[in-house]
Design a protein around this motif. Structure first.
Motif, PDB file in Angstrom:
ATOM      1  N   VAL B 659       0.890  -1.378  -0.061  1.00 38.06           N
ATOM      2  CA  VAL B 659       0.077   0.040   0.039  1.00 38.06           C
ATOM      3  C   VAL B 659       0.765   1.262   0.096  1.00 38.06           C
ATOM      4  CG1 VAL B 659      -1.895  -0.980   1.236  1.00 38.06           C
ATOM      5  CG2 VAL B 659      -0.147  -0.051   2.661  1.00 38.06           C
ATOM      6  N   ARG B 660       2.128   1.066   0.514  1.00 38.25           N
ATOM      7  CA  ARG B 660       3.000   2.310   0.467  1.00 38.25           C
ATOM      8  C   ARG B 660       3.578   2.456  -0.769  1.00 38.25           C
ATOM      9  NH1 ARG B 660       3.210   0.083   5.446  1.00 38.25           N
ATOM     10  NH2 ARG B 660       4.977  -1.330   4.735  1.00 38.25           N
ATOM     11  N   ASN B 661       3.559   1.625  -1.758  1.00 34.80           N
ATOM     12  CA  ASN B 661       4.190   1.744  -3.032  1.00 34.80           C
ATOM     13  C   ASN B 661       3.777   2.949  -3.741  1.00 34.80           C
ATOM     14  OD1 ASN B 661       5.593  -0.678  -2.460  1.00 34.80           O
ATOM     15  ND2 ASN B 661       4.368  -1.766  -4.188  1.00 34.80           N
ATOM     16  N   VAL B 662       4.535   3.775  -4.063  1.00 32.15           N
ATOM     17  CA  VAL B 662       4.094   4.913  -4.792  1.00 32.15           C
ATOM     18  C   VAL B 662       4.236   4.762  -6.361  1.00 32.15           C
ATOM     19  CG1 VAL B 662       4.806   7.327  -4.972  1.00 32.15           C
ATOM     20  CG2 VAL B 662       5.211   6.400  -2.948  1.00 32.15           C
ATOM     21  N   GLU B 663       3.117   5.371  -7.032  1.00 30.37           N
ATOM     22  CA  GLU B 663       2.930   5.087  -8.510  1.00 30.37           C
ATOM     23  C   GLU B 663       4.062   5.597  -9.114  1.00 30.37           C
ATOM     24  OE1 GLU B 663       0.141   4.189 -11.236  1.00 30.37           O
ATOM     25  OE2 GLU B 663       0.439   3.893  -8.962  1.00 30.37           O
ATOM     26  N   VAL B 664       4.956   4.534 -10.205  1.00 30.16           N
ATOM     27  CA  VAL B 664       5.621   4.941 -11.260  1.00 30.16           C
ATOM     28  C   VAL B 664       5.266   6.039 -12.158  1.00 30.16           C
ATOM     29  CG1 VAL B 664       7.471   4.346 -12.541  1.00 30.16           C
ATOM     30  CG2 VAL B 664       6.803   3.027 -10.634  1.00 30.16           C
ATOM     31  N   PRO B 665       5.629   7.307 -12.502  1.00 32.55           N
ATOM     32  CA  PRO B 665       4.767   8.015 -13.079  1.00 32.55           C
ATOM     33  C   PRO B 665       4.856   7.863 -14.520  1.00 32.55           C
ATOM     34  CG  PRO B 665       6.792   8.968 -12.334  1.00 32.55           C
ATOM     35  CD  PRO B 665       6.772   7.515 -11.596  1.00 32.55           C
ATOM     36  N   GLU B 666       4.028   8.233 -15.353  1.00 30.90           N
ATOM     37  CA  GLU B 666       3.857   7.710 -16.684  1.00 30.90           C
ATOM     38  C   GLU B 666       5.048   8.080 -17.467  1.00 30.90           C
ATOM     39  OE1 GLU B 666       0.174   9.044 -18.932  1.00 30.90           O
ATOM     40  OE2 GLU B 666      -0.349   9.393 -17.146  1.00 30.90           O
ATOM     41  N   TRP B 667       5.514   9.337 -17.328  1.00 26.48           N
ATOM     42  CA  TRP B 667       6.624   9.734 -18.312  1.00 26.48           C
ATOM     43  C   TRP B 667       8.082   8.724 -18.286  1.00 26.48           C
ATOM     44  CZ3 TRP B 667      10.895  11.726 -15.672  1.00 26.48           C
ATOM     45  CH2 TRP B 667      10.634  12.286 -14.681  1.00 26.48           C
ATOM     46  N   THR B 668       8.137   8.477 -17.064  1.00 26.61           N
ATOM     47  CA  THR B 668       9.469   7.691 -16.849  1.00 26.61           C
ATOM     48  C   THR B 668       9.305   6.227 -17.594  1.00 26.61           C
ATOM     49  OG1 THR B 668       8.585   6.863 -14.765  1.00 26.61           O
ATOM     50  CG2 THR B 668      10.186   8.780 -14.705  1.00 26.61           C
ATOM     51  N   LYS B 669       8.054   5.967 -17.774  1.00 25.44           N
ATOM     52  CA  LYS B 669       7.836   4.545 -18.338  1.00 25.44           C
ATOM     53  C   LYS B 669       7.993   4.593 -19.979  1.00 25.44           C
ATOM     54  CE  LYS B 669       4.499   2.064 -15.767  1.00 25.44           C
ATOM     55  NZ  LYS B 669       2.770   1.780 -15.763  1.00 25.44           N
ATOM     56  N   CYS B 670       8.154   5.840 -20.444  1.00 25.09           N
ATOM     57  CA  CYS B 670       7.569   6.155 -21.660  1.00 25.09           C
ATOM     58  C   CYS B 670       8.803   5.186 -22.465  1.00 25.09           C
ATOM     59  CB  CYS B 670       7.777   7.517 -22.087  1.00 25.09           C
ATOM     60  SG  CYS B 670       6.283   8.354 -21.993  1.00 25.09           S
ATOM     61  N   SER B 671       9.872   5.324 -22.252  1.00 28.08           N
ATOM     62  CA  SER B 671      11.005   4.545 -23.000  1.00 28.08           C
ATOM     63  C   SER B 671      10.638   3.106 -23.092  1.00 28.08           C
ATOM     64  CB  SER B 671      12.489   4.998 -22.216  1.00 28.08           C
ATOM     65  OG  SER B 671      12.249   4.653 -21.036  1.00 28.08           O
ATOM     66  N   SER B 672      10.492   2.852 -21.837  1.00 32.15           N
ATOM     67  CA  SER B 672      10.373   1.088 -21.839  1.00 32.15           C
ATOM     68  C   SER B 672       9.093   0.971 -22.738  1.00 32.15           C
ATOM     69  CB  SER B 672      10.419   0.592 -20.418  1.00 32.15           C
ATOM     70  OG  SER B 672       9.167   1.251 -19.602  1.00 32.15           O
ATOM     71  N   ARG B 673       8.162   1.695 -22.589  1.00 33.26           N
ATOM     72  CA  ARG B 673       6.776   1.536 -23.282  1.00 33.26           C
ATOM     73  C   ARG B 673       7.121   1.203 -24.726  1.00 33.26           C
ATOM     74  NH1 ARG B 673       2.383   5.700 -22.761  1.00 33.26           N
ATOM     75  NH2 ARG B 673       1.487   5.137 -24.828  1.00 33.26           N
ATOM     76  N   GLU B 674       7.751   2.129 -25.189  1.00 35.82           N
ATOM     77  CA  GLU B 674       8.056   2.058 -26.560  1.00 35.82           C
ATOM     78  C   GLU B 674       8.618   0.507 -26.850  1.00 35.82           C
ATOM     79  OE1 GLU B 674       7.642   6.083 -27.509  1.00 35.82           O
ATOM     80  OE2 GLU B 674       9.721   5.828 -27.921  1.00 35.82           O
ATOM     81  N   LYS B 675       9.584   0.385 -26.279  1.00 38.27           N
ATOM     82  CA  LYS B 675      10.315  -0.990 -26.426  1.00 38.27           C
ATOM     83  C   LYS B 675       9.283  -2.116 -26.602  1.00 38.27           C
ATOM     84  CE  LYS B 675      14.401   0.118 -24.283  1.00 38.27           C
ATOM     85  NZ  LYS B 675      14.801  -0.128 -23.028  1.00 38.27           N
ATOM     86  N   ARG B 676       8.103  -1.970 -25.508  1.00 39.87           N
ATOM     87  CA  ARG B 676       7.286  -3.192 -25.270  1.00 39.87           C
ATOM     88  C   ARG B 676       6.463  -3.285 -26.516  1.00 39.87           C
ATOM     89  NH1 ARG B 676       4.320  -3.280 -19.773  1.00 39.87           N
ATOM     90  NH2 ARG B 676       5.571  -1.473 -19.273  1.00 39.87           N
ATOM     91  N   LYS B 677       5.977  -2.223 -27.099  1.00 37.88           N
ATOM     92  CA  LYS B 677       5.207  -2.102 -28.170  1.00 37.88           C
ATOM     93  C   LYS B 677       5.696  -2.788 -29.313  1.00 37.88           C
ATOM     94  CE  LYS B 677       2.534   2.010 -28.218  1.00 37.88           C
ATOM     95  NZ  LYS B 677       2.622   3.425 -28.415  1.00 37.88           N
ATOM     96  N   GLU B 678       6.887  -2.522 -29.843  1.00 36.78           N
ATOM     97  CA  GLU B 678       7.553  -3.240 -30.651  1.00 36.78           C
ATOM     98  C   GLU B 678       7.484  -4.756 -30.474  1.00 36.78           C
ATOM     99  OE1 GLU B 678      11.051   0.112 -30.921  1.00 36.78           O
ATOM    100  OE2 GLU B 678      11.732  -2.443 -30.868  1.00 36.78           O
TER     101      GLU B 678
END
Lengths: 418, 1117
Positions: B659-678
């Motif tokens: 419950v104490r985990n803090v959200e990883v914000p969207e923009w930091t994810k972006c890079s990894s996200r692109e990779k994942r999309k591929e």
């Protein structure tokens, strides 16, 4: 948190009241007066007094009781510490914290209290911020104010409150830039009858008076930082740096402040700078008692022992004393039975002594308690623990400041049991 | 003038309290002050044009206030100056205003507009001070204004203004506790603040307003820990105290398996050493452990939660604070939370505090006394610091004595006793008495020194001071009671003392001793009685009672010698003035002297009197005080102070740490996200189902598929399920590869996550702000949720991308339409939205409904007219993410039960399907949808450990055996909420983890529709009048005009059915509560100008009121 504050003088009059929430009737202090009556000595009034609806937390400083009224759970130390901070601030502003000073400056006091607490929760307690908000009264300013009708309240807004270094006011300017540090050590000791040390510890502080232009960043390093293993810091000191390098790095507040205080405990060997030879006897049956006291220096590292003052609470049975000091003056108060001997400087060649007789109540049996002897003294230019400042550097500003360091040892609670 | 004022000073002093109504003002000039026109001079000065005169007047007035004099009659004159240009005058006017506004509420209102103007000032300091004064005026009428001001200030740019807002919260709360809910919202918002300036103040507000809402802390816990060192000192105290309580509810007792420490010592050291660096590993380890053996918790070696460690690590430097309150706060935190081995660090700091002012010493010593009982070893090295000086105040001496006694053990007792010896010679007799008692306690605790102590005390019996002797006697009495045989000589010695000692308590003690052990001193005892009999009449009552006692005991053991003496004593006592003594004499005579009348009791007299009495236990008054939080007022007084928050016990099992985990914000994810999309392009088909995991999915399908698939869905559902599983096994090999790669990715991300804590926090805050600004008018409490929602959406939508390629032409067309219908406003949101729409489209057109879903197809009363409007509605809801905005009727609200982050990949949502729950008609059907977005499959999903309010029942769903990665499954469970909106709490368990979750029904879901005719409705309504009827007026929201809209909204808010009605100005609805079947009737009468009147008739008034509220809310939006 803190609901109200009452200031009570030694004769039991409430001479100032301030409320931060709804008004609490001053009759609540009756509980305090009751406790005061019960206590034998002024300092024996319990700091926390529960009443049916409130709790009274009080501190006694300069023979004024500062009585805070609180209504619900709050750490008592929180309130006590705050009240002491209030007293310190008054002292800072008016030089002394007496009833007269407070009454004379009642408006400033009120303004200060208003700023220091908001709804009972501390708001601005840093003296630098307060001084920006409310200028301390000086003679010159008082004169000017009466003539021009200007005020003590700062015209500009307290920007310090908003900055990352809330303890330092902004826009400081001096023509002479100087920084002085006083290393003051107090030795607390209990010496037993035979002259051996039961407990001895050193309480040290470094008080600073820094008058530097701009935003200087200072570092202070010690020759022997290992001595300081039990320290408390002013909030300005960067703790991480101390942990890592044992260097004090800080942006100082403007003016006087206590940089750090430290404690050298009894585990380390503490040198006792004076010794006392005493012989206080009462004989059964006789109405006379013998009193002999001799002081001498011991382990003072070649420095002279000054401002020596001896006092002792003699037993109730003692009516009067007839003593002969080899130097200095002595007084004996037959009512409080307090013996005070102002010795002055100890001359190692000719040790000061106080000898003579005490007259006891006729017919009463000999008192079975022995008085303890409390000693005060000062040794200039030496810190008993051996703490030495290595160097002081300044960064962040261009000019060359004048730096000074002073050492001093004092007796704290130095007691000799007889 | 000066002479005048001096004269007045005197006068003022004398007439101080006597005549408050004339409140002689010493400061005002004597010339002006006549009795009936008092303060006229001041009024004149205040009315003048010169600032200096005004200032002078204000100074005098403040001086009056300070002295406690009444200055309230000047109120109008002073308030006029509230807008004065001179800063000091203004400040003093504020002081006056705050003091007297409460008494003169009406006039105080005159000043409000000045502050309201101040609130809008460009200078932050002026804004802050306006808010400060405004909130300090205790006038109830301005509560709404204050509330508004606080809300606004809470989102001010300047942290200083936000801090002031935090300060204002408790003020408003004390003025009007009804504002609690609103204030909690503000607190929640401010808790998320990043600046150190705000942190302390808002936690203070939290403690005053809602200390029980510990859940608000979860997300901010790590931030608070990290900020702590930079917060101002007063805030530190408050935060530390609060975190202590928090930690007690969230972490496990670090000392719980003390005994196991030896066995698992090596292992423990291992964990301890790298616990900080590889948190993640640690956690995994722990999770595994938990999974392996949740039942044998006791056996597994304890591993400290990294958050627990974080708190301990970050507070430790504060032991170095110059503020005693901070040091004490950290000390109590360590005492209550740290493993035994680490508590020692606080001793040094506490000892240092002992040098401070005597009040500080007093409080610290009280706490040290309590600690030294539990952890004696901690303070033993500092024994000498507790030695007593003759100059200490008595209360300090006594406390130090207490500590010394607690610290005494076999090794140091000799030094301590030597110290005690010097103390006994002190002049302070109260202190000597306390020392004697301390010696007594040492003697009882340490057997070896008992004789030494006893001898010492006996010596004290010859002390000249009576108090000392008396105290010694009392203590000796207690000690002798432990082993009387060996000490008859001491008893003899004490018998002799009766001649000299006059203190009644001591005499009584001696007599009791002799009586009790008369067999050991057979010769002396009768003699003592003889002497006492002589002096009986002159003794104190307490001594008289003991004489009677002694006589009785001697009579029983040695009646030959003492018979006459006893008779004599009893006769004397018979005519005593005190009735207690007369009663006692009568009673004892009946008991010991056998007569005809005295019954069976006298046979047992000996047993009664000479029974073996247990020795008294001498224990510290500080024993067990540690159940109060140390450092608190309650601990000091040993009684619960008002507003004290109980320190909770450690939980048996650790609550969910995530419950104490803090959200990883969207923009930091972006890079990894692109990779994942591929990556995902080559994803096998089975992952389709992931697409359905969107949060709105159930709602979407509900609105569309309801009508056509209701009947046949059951069969087709099971069929397609097996089909899908086939597909799965087919693509198994592929999946494995893919799985592995994905895992790697995940690990990378994971590894990134915990390291730069502050970083991620900051960004999360930014994100929070973004969402805040985006949708202001949102319900409170949904802040973070919605943030998460969006996050999960983006993830699921990624998988949509590639699916959309397979979509048919038709769909893409529609998609375009949808996109056009609401163009995106903000660049970063664009793809988000688009994907969103794609998803809804996909779901809508997916005519092969998700197998698991089809099981439950919600009832749909009002089908929307066209698909397009439906789409519009959908896209709207998705964007605004607010459940209260326009929703087409059939749309069911989905609520989050478990977030993806918290659930470590498993996300769970629920909605109220509004279908009758077939196994039990009194239950509300809740449709739960599990989505597994983790890399591995989840197993054995089931419910455990339901904690329900009395009367509530629950029908669990059958256990889901496996939920493969990326799959979604829906189940239905039934809950009987007993017609209350109380939440059903239970644990959701997987094979590895347990999550605490709760379902709270909106009131509208607690009912089901029934059908009624208009006449029936009127009849029933007529019966539910008076208390059962609630009527409210409302202005309809802009988009809410027209019958259709009203009907839609009401049926969305509550599960009711429409009752036909002749008039088109009135809509009627009927239903009954699920559990008790009480009727719920709602009618909405609309008027032309947009006003409407809502009437709810319901037997259950609580439900009625809540329902009205809900309906009003939906109608106004």
């Amino acid at each position: 948190m803190i609901h109200s504050l009452f200031l009570v003088n030694s004769s039991g009059d409430i001479f100032l009241e301030k409320h931060w929430k709804s008004v609490v009737s001053r009759s609540v202090c009756d509980y305090f007066f009751e406790a005061q009556e019960r206590a034998s000595e002024p300092e024996n009034v319990p700091p926390v007094i529960p009443t049916p609806h409130h709790y009274l937390i009080s501190v006694l400083r300069h023979r004024i009781y500062f009585v805070a009224v609180i209504q619900s759970e709050v750490p008592p130390l929180f309130v006590i510490e705050f009240l002491h901070r209030v007293v310190d601030t008054f002292q800072d502003y008016f030089g002394v914290c007496t009833e007269a000073a407070i009454k004379d400056n009642v408006v400033v006091v009120y303004e200060l209290l208003e700023e220091m607490l908001d709804n009972g929760f501390p708001l601005a307690t840093e003296s630098n911020i307060l001084k920006e908000l409310i200028k301390p009264p000086t003679i010159l300013r008082t004169v000017v104010n009466t003539i021009t009708g200007s005020t003590n309240v700062g015209e500009q807004l307290p920007t310090g409150q908003l900055s990352v270094v809330p303890w330092r006011r902004t826009g400081v300017k001096y023509t002479n830039n100087e920084a002085y540090f006083d290393v003051v050590e107090e030795i607390d000791a209990i010496i037993d009858k035979s002259g051996s040390t039961i407990t001895a510890e050193i309480q040290g502080v470094i008080d600073a008076c820094v008058k530097l232009t701009g935003m200087p960043d200072l570092t202070l390093s010690f020759m022997n930082p290992r001595l300081l293993d039990d320290v408390s810091f002013h909030p300005c000191v960067r703790f991480k740096r101390w942990e890592a390098e044992r260097i004090l790095s800080f942006i100082p507040p403007d003016g006087n402040f206590r940089l750090l205080s430290y404690h050298v405990s009894s585990q380390n060997l503490v040198a006792i700078p004076v010794y006392v030879k005493h012989n206080i006897t009462f004989r059964e049956g006789s109405s006379q008692g013998r009193f002999e006291l001799t002081l001498g220096p011991k382990q003072t590292m070649g420095k002279g022992v000054e401002a020596v003052l001896v006092n002792s609470q003699l037993p109730r049975g003692v009516l009067n004393t007839n003593l002969n000091p080899s130097q200095g003056t002595y007084t004996f108060d037959p009512v409080t039975k307090l013996l005070t001997w102002d010795v002055g400087k100890i001359n190692p060649q000719k040790l000061p002594s106080l000898k003579g007789s005490m007259s006891l109540q006729a017919g009463a049996s000999k008192p079975d308690e022995n008085p303890t002897i409390n000693i005060q003294f000062k040794i200039q230019q030496s810190a008993l623990s051996g703490l030495k400042v290595n160097r002081l550097d300044m960064y962040g500003e261009k000019y060359k400041p004048f730096k000074g360091i002073k050492y001093m040892t004092k007796a704290g609670k130095f007691q000799v049991r007889t | 003038m000066s002479a005048n004022s001096a004269f007045n000073e005197e006068k003022g002093g004398s007439s101080n309290v006597g005549e408050p109504e004339y409140g002689h003002d010493p400061a005002s000039g004597g010339i002006f002050s006549s009795d009936y026109k008092r303060h006229d001079d001041l009024k004149e000065m205040l009315d003048s044009n010169k600032d200096s005169l005004k200032l002078e007047a204000m100074k005098r007035i403040v001086a009056m206030i300070a002295r406690g004099k009444n200055a309230s009659d000047l109120f109008p004159a002073v308030v006029k100056n509230v807008a004065c240009k001179n800063i000091e005058v203004k400040k003093l006017v504020y002081v006056y205003l705050v003091r007297y506004a409460e008494e003169q509420q009406d006039l105080a209102l005159l000043s409000i507009s000045t502050f309201q103007r101040g609130l809008k000032d460009p200078n932050q300091l002026i804004r802050a001070s306006a808010l400060r004064v405004l909130s300090s005026i205790r006038v109830t009428i301005i509560v709404p204004i204050m509330m508004l001001a606080i809300k606004e200030a809470a989102s001010d740019m300047s942290p200083y203004v936000r801090k002031t807002a935090a300060h204002a919260i408790p003020k408003l709360y004390s003025l009007d506790p009804d504002q609690k809910d609103c204030l909690i919202e503000v607190i929640e918002k401010l808790l998320a603040d990043k600046t150190t300036l705000v942190a302390g103040s808002v936690v203070m507000a939290f403690e005053e307003v809602c200390p029980e809402r510990i859940d608000l802390i979860h997300k901010n816990y790590r931030k608070l820990c990290n900020l702590l060192i930079d917060v101002e000192e007063w805030g530190q105290v408050v935060i530390i105290n609060m975190l202590t309580r928090y930690a007690r509810t969230q972490f496990l007792n670090p000392n719980m398996n003390e005994s196991l420490l030896e066995e698992g010592g090596g292992e423990k050291a291992f964990y301890g050493s790298d616990g900080d660096d590889d948190e993640e590993e640690d956690k995994d380890e722990k999770d595994k452990k938990k999974a392996e053996a949740p039942s044998v918790v006791k056996r597994k070696p304890y591993v400290m939660d990294p958050d627990h460690r974080l708190l301990l690590r970050n507070t430790k430097p504060l032991l170095q604070s110059r503020n005693a309150a901070v040091v004490m706060a950290v000390a109590q935190l360590y005492f209550h939370l740290a493993p035994k081995a680490e508590v020692g660090v606080i001793a040094k700091a506490l000892v240092r505090l002992m040098r401070s002012h005597s009040e500080v010493q007093y409080v610290v010593l009280q706490n040290v006394a309590t600690m030294s009982i539990k952890r004696r070893g901690m303070f033993e090295p500092y024994l000498k610091s507790f030695y007593i000086r003759s100059t200490d105040p008595t209360q300090i001496k006594v406390l130090k004595l207490e500590v010394l006694t607690n610290l005494a053990n076999e090794t140091n007792i000799s030094t301590i006793l030597r110290e005690f010896q010097t103390y006994i010679k002190s002049m302070d007799k109260d202190f000597v008495a306390a020392t004697i008692q301390a010696i007594g306690r040492c003697a009882t605790n340490i057997g070896e020194v008992r004789d030494t102590c006893l001898n010492g005390l006996v010596q004290l019996l010859s002390n000249r001071d009576e108090l000392v002797v008396a105290e010694s006697v009392v203590v000796i009495k207690k000690l002798l009671q432990m082993q009387p045989e060996q000490h008859s000589d001491i008893i003899k010695h004490m018998a002799k003392l009766t001649d000299n000692i006059q203190v009644p308590m001591a005499r009584a003690s001696i007599l009791w001793l002799i009586g009790e052990y008369c067999e050991h001193v057979p010769k002396i005892a009768p003699d003592v009685l003889r002497k006492m009999a002589k002096t009986f009449t002159n003794e104190e009552d307490i001594v008289k009672l003991q004489i009677i006692n002694l006589a009785a005991k001697l009579y029983l053991t040695n009646s030959k010698q003492t018979k006459l003496l006893t008779q004599y004593v009893l006769n004397l006592a018979k005519y005593d003035q005190n009735y207690d003594i007369r009663d006692r004499a009568r009673f004892i005579r009946q008991l010991i002297v056998p007569t005809d009348k005295s019954g069976a009791l006298s046979k047992y007299a000996k047993k009664l009197f000479l029974a073996l009495k247990p020795a008294p236990v001498l224990e510290s008054p500080f024993k067990d005080r540690d159940h109060f939080q140390l450092g608190s007022l309650s601990h000091l007084l040993n009684a619960k102070a008002g507003g004290y928050q109980e320190l909770p016990d450690w939980p048996e099992a650790a609550p969910d740490p995530s419950v104490r985990n803090v959200e990883v914000p969207e923009w930091t994810k972006c890079s990894s996200r692109e990779k994942r999309k591929e990556k995902k392009v080559e994803k096998p088909f089975y992952s389709d189902s992931e697409g359905e995991s969107g949060p709105t999915e159930s709602a979407d399908s509900a609105s569309d598929t309801a009508s056509d698939s209701e009947s046949g869905s059951e069969e087709s559902g099971s069929g397609s399920e097996s089909e899908e599983s086939d597909q799965q096994s087919e693509s198994g090999s592929e999946e494995d590869e893919e799985e592995e790669e994905r895992k790697k990715k995940k690990e990378k991300i994971k590894a990134k996550k915990p390291v730069p804590e502050s970083d991620s926090e900051q960004s999360s805050e930014e994100e929070g702000k973004k969402t805040e600004s985006k949708n202001k008018p949102r319900r409170g409490g949904s802040d973070t949720e919605s943030g998460e929602d969006k996050d999960s959406e983006t993830e699921s939508s990624e998988s949509e991308e590639e699916e959309s390629e397979e979509e048919s032409e038709e769909e893409t067309k529609k998609k375009k339409k949808a996109t056009v219908s609401k163009p995106p406003s903000k660049p970063p949101k664009i793809d988000n939205k688009k994907e969103k729409k794609e998803m809804s489209l996909l779901d809508l057109d997916d005519f092969d409904p998700a197998p698991s879903l089809s099981q439950v197809t919600p009832l749909n009363n009002f089908l929307s007219s066209s698909l397009v409007t439906d789409l519009e509605g959908l896209s709207l809801t998705d964007n605004v993410l607010s459940p209260t905005t326009i929703t087409p009727s059939g749309n069911l609200k989905t609520y989050e039960l478990l977030h993806r982050i918290t659930g470590e990949g498993l996300s769970v949502e629920y909605c109220f399907s509004r279908q009758p729950f077939s196994p039990d008609p009194h239950m509300v059907a809740v449709q739960i949808q599990f989505t597994n977005s983790a890399a591995s499959e989840a197993k054995n999903l089931h419910i455990e450990d339901a904690k329900l309010q009395s009367g509530m029942r629950m029908k669990e769903f059958p256990e889901i055996e496996t939920l493969p990665a990326g799959e979604t499954v829906s189940v239905v469970m039934g809950i009987d909420f007993c017609d209350s909106t109380q939440a059903a709490n239970f644990q959701l368990c997987t094979h590895t983890r347990k999550f605490f979750v709760s379902i709270q029904p909106p009131v509208g879901e607690l009912m089901m529709p029934i059908f009624m005719t208009e006449n029936e409705f009127k009849k029933e309504q007529g019966q539910l009048m008076g208390m059962n009827e609630i009527t409210e007026k409302v202005t309809l929201g802009e988009k809410c005009h027209g019958e259709h809209a009203v009907i839609q909204r009401v049926t969305t808010a509550a599960n009711l059915s429409r009752v036909p009605c002749g008039s088109d100005k009135e809509c009627r609805f009927a239903g009954k509560t699920v559990t008790s079947g009480s009727l719920v009737l709602v009618s909405v009468v609309t008027k032309d100008n947009g006003a409407a009147q809502v009437t709810v008739n319901c037997e259950k008034m609580v439900i009625g009121t809540m329902l009205v509220k809900d309906i009003l809310q939906t109608l106004t939006q």
